[in-house]
Enzyme design. Structure first.
Site, PDB file in Angstrom:
ATOM      1  N   LYS A  32       0.823  -1.217   0.000  1.00 57.69           N
ATOM      2  CA  LYS A  32       0.000   0.000   0.000  1.00 57.69           C
ATOM      3  C   LYS A  32       0.854   1.262   0.000  1.00 57.69           C
ATOM      4  O   LYS A  32       2.054   1.246   0.276  1.00 57.69           O
ATOM      5  CB  LYS A  32      -0.967  -0.011   1.191  1.00 57.69           C
ATOM      6  CG  LYS A  32      -2.143  -0.960   0.986  1.00 57.69           C
ATOM      7  CD  LYS A  32      -3.203  -0.806   2.056  1.00 57.69           C
ATOM      8  CE  LYS A  32      -4.427  -1.654   1.718  1.00 57.69           C
ATOM      9  NZ  LYS A  32      -5.465  -1.549   2.766  1.00 57.69           N
ATOM     10  N   ARG A  57      -3.609 -10.149   5.067  1.00 58.13           N
ATOM     11  CA  ARG A  57      -4.172 -10.161   3.709  1.00 58.13           C
ATOM     12  C   ARG A  57      -3.088  -9.640   2.772  1.00 58.13           C
ATOM     13  O   ARG A  57      -2.670  -8.475   2.889  1.00 58.13           O
ATOM     14  CB  ARG A  57      -5.429  -9.284   3.640  1.00 58.13           C
ATOM     15  CG  ARG A  57      -6.089  -9.248   2.263  1.00 58.13           C
ATOM     16  CD  ARG A  57      -7.328  -8.361   2.295  1.00 58.13           C
ATOM     17  NE  ARG A  57      -7.976  -8.312   0.984  1.00 58.13           N
ATOM     18  CZ  ARG A  57      -7.650  -7.470   0.011  1.00 58.13           C
ATOM     19  NH1 ARG A  57      -6.673  -6.583   0.193  1.00 58.13           N
ATOM     20  NH2 ARG A  57      -8.294  -7.490  -1.143  1.00 58.13           N
TER      21      ARG A  57
END
Length: 287
Positions: A236, A270
Site C-alpha cells: 500500500k 491479507r
C-alpha cells in the site's frame, strides 16, 4: 511478541484455528487494481494465481472484483457479479476445498457468492456502508446505502441471514474513534446473530500516512474487543510513498510491517505475496 489469542471461526462448518496467524492471498479479478501484479483477467491467469496461493501456504483466498484504488471508476453491480462469477467458477474448479472470502460492500453480491459458490467469508471494506463505500484515501467513492428503520446496515442484515463470518473494516483515522465505532457495530452484528466477526483496522482507508503508522504502533489496543484482527498493508501507499517507490518496489517494506503487525496480535495477513508472508509468520512464531 504478542501471541495471538486462540480464536476460531466457522467457515462452512469447519472451525479454522487462528492461534497461528493465517495468510489470506489476494485474487483480484479486476483490470485496474492499484498493484498491477495482482490483476488477473484470463482463465489461465486466475487458475495459476489460485493454485499458487494454496501451494505457497495461503490459508484463505480473498476474491475482489471492484478496485478500491484512488480514482478507480465505480463498477456497476452487474459488472461486479459477472467478474466474480467468472473468477469463482475457476477457483472452485481448481481448489474446491479452499476457504474463500469475497471482497464486496454490496449485500446482493455477498448473497450470490455465498449461495452460488459456497464462499465462506464476506470481507466488507465499507464498514457496513454506514459512511459510504470506500470513505478513505485508498478508495473510490460510492453512494451509501441506507440503514433500515431499526438502524441496521443492509450488509449486517445480509451476513446474519447468510450465517457467514464477516470482516468489518474501519474507515476511522484513530484507535480511539475506531474502538467506539467497532464497539457499536459489533453489538449490532451480535444483536442480529452474527457469531464470527473479524476486525480490519483499514490501513489506507480514511487515514493519512502518519495516522496509518500511529494505528500500527497501537494495534494491540484493539485486542480489548476480543476478536481476531486482519491486517491489510500489502504494497500500500503508506509503504511506497514513504520510501519514494511504487507498489512494485514495496515488498520489503510490506514484510517489515507484517512482522510488526504480528508482534501486535494480528491473526490474519491479507497479502499479495503469499510465500513471503507465510515465511514471516513462521519466523515471528519462533519469538
Amino acid at each position: 511478541m504478542t501471541k495471538p489469542i486462540a480464536y476460531t471461526i466457522n467457515a462452512n462448518g469447519v472451525l479454522l484455528d487462528l492461534s497461528v496467524p493465517s495468510v489470506m492471498g489476494i485474487l483480484n479479478v479486476t483490470p485496474d487494481s492499484f498493484y498491477a501484479g495482482s490483476r488477473k483477467q484470463t482463465e489461465q491467469e486466475i487458475a495459476n494465481r489460485v493454485n499458487a496461493i494454496i501451494e505457497e501456504g495461503g490459508g484463505m483466498i480473498d476474491v475482489g472484483a471492484f478496485s478500491t484504488r484512488p480514482g478507480a471508476p465505480v463498477v456497476t453491480e452487474e459488472e461486479e457479479l459477472q467478474r466474480l462469477r467468472f473468477g469463482l467458477q475457476i477457483l472452485r474448479r481448481e481448489q474446491p476445498e479452499a476457504v474463500v472470502s469475497v471482497d464486496t460492500f454490496r449485500p446482493t453480491v455477498a448473497k450470490m457468492a455465498v449461495e452460488e459458490y459456497g464462499v465462506a467469508i464476506i470481507n466488507d471494506v465499507s464498514e457496513g456502508n454506514v459512511n459510504g463505500a470506500f470513505g478513505g484515501t485508498e478508495g473510490a467513492g460510492a453512494a451509501p446505502e441506507q440503514c433500515d428503520e431499526e438502524g441496521y446496515p443492509a450488509m449486517f442484515r445480509m451476513v446474519a441471514r447468510l450465517k457467514v463470518p464477516y470482516i468489518l473494516m474501519s474507515v476511522k483515522p484513530t484507535v480511539e474513534e475506531m474502538l467506539l465505532a467497532f464497539s457499536r457495530e459489533v453489538q449490532q452484528l451480535r444483536d442480529l446473530g452474527v457469531n464470527d466477526i473479524i476486525l480490519d483496522p483499514g490501513f489506507g482507508f480514511g487515514k493519512t500516512i502518519p495516522q496509518n503508522y500511529q494505528l500500527l504502533s497501537h494495534l494491540d489496543r484493539l485486542s480489548v474487543l476480543e476478536l481476531p484482527l486482519l491486517v491489510g498493508v500489502s504494497r500500500k501507499s503508506m509503504i511506497w510513498k514513504l520510501l519514494e517507490g511504487t507498489p512494485d518496489t514495496a515488498l520489503n517494506g510490506t514484510t517489515v510491517l507484517h512482522a510488526l503487525a504480528l508482534e501486535r496480535g494480528a491473526s490474519i495477513l491479507r497479502v499479495h505475496d503469499v510465500r513471503e508472508a507465510v515465511e514471516c509468520v513462521r519466523l515471528c512464531g519462533q519469538l
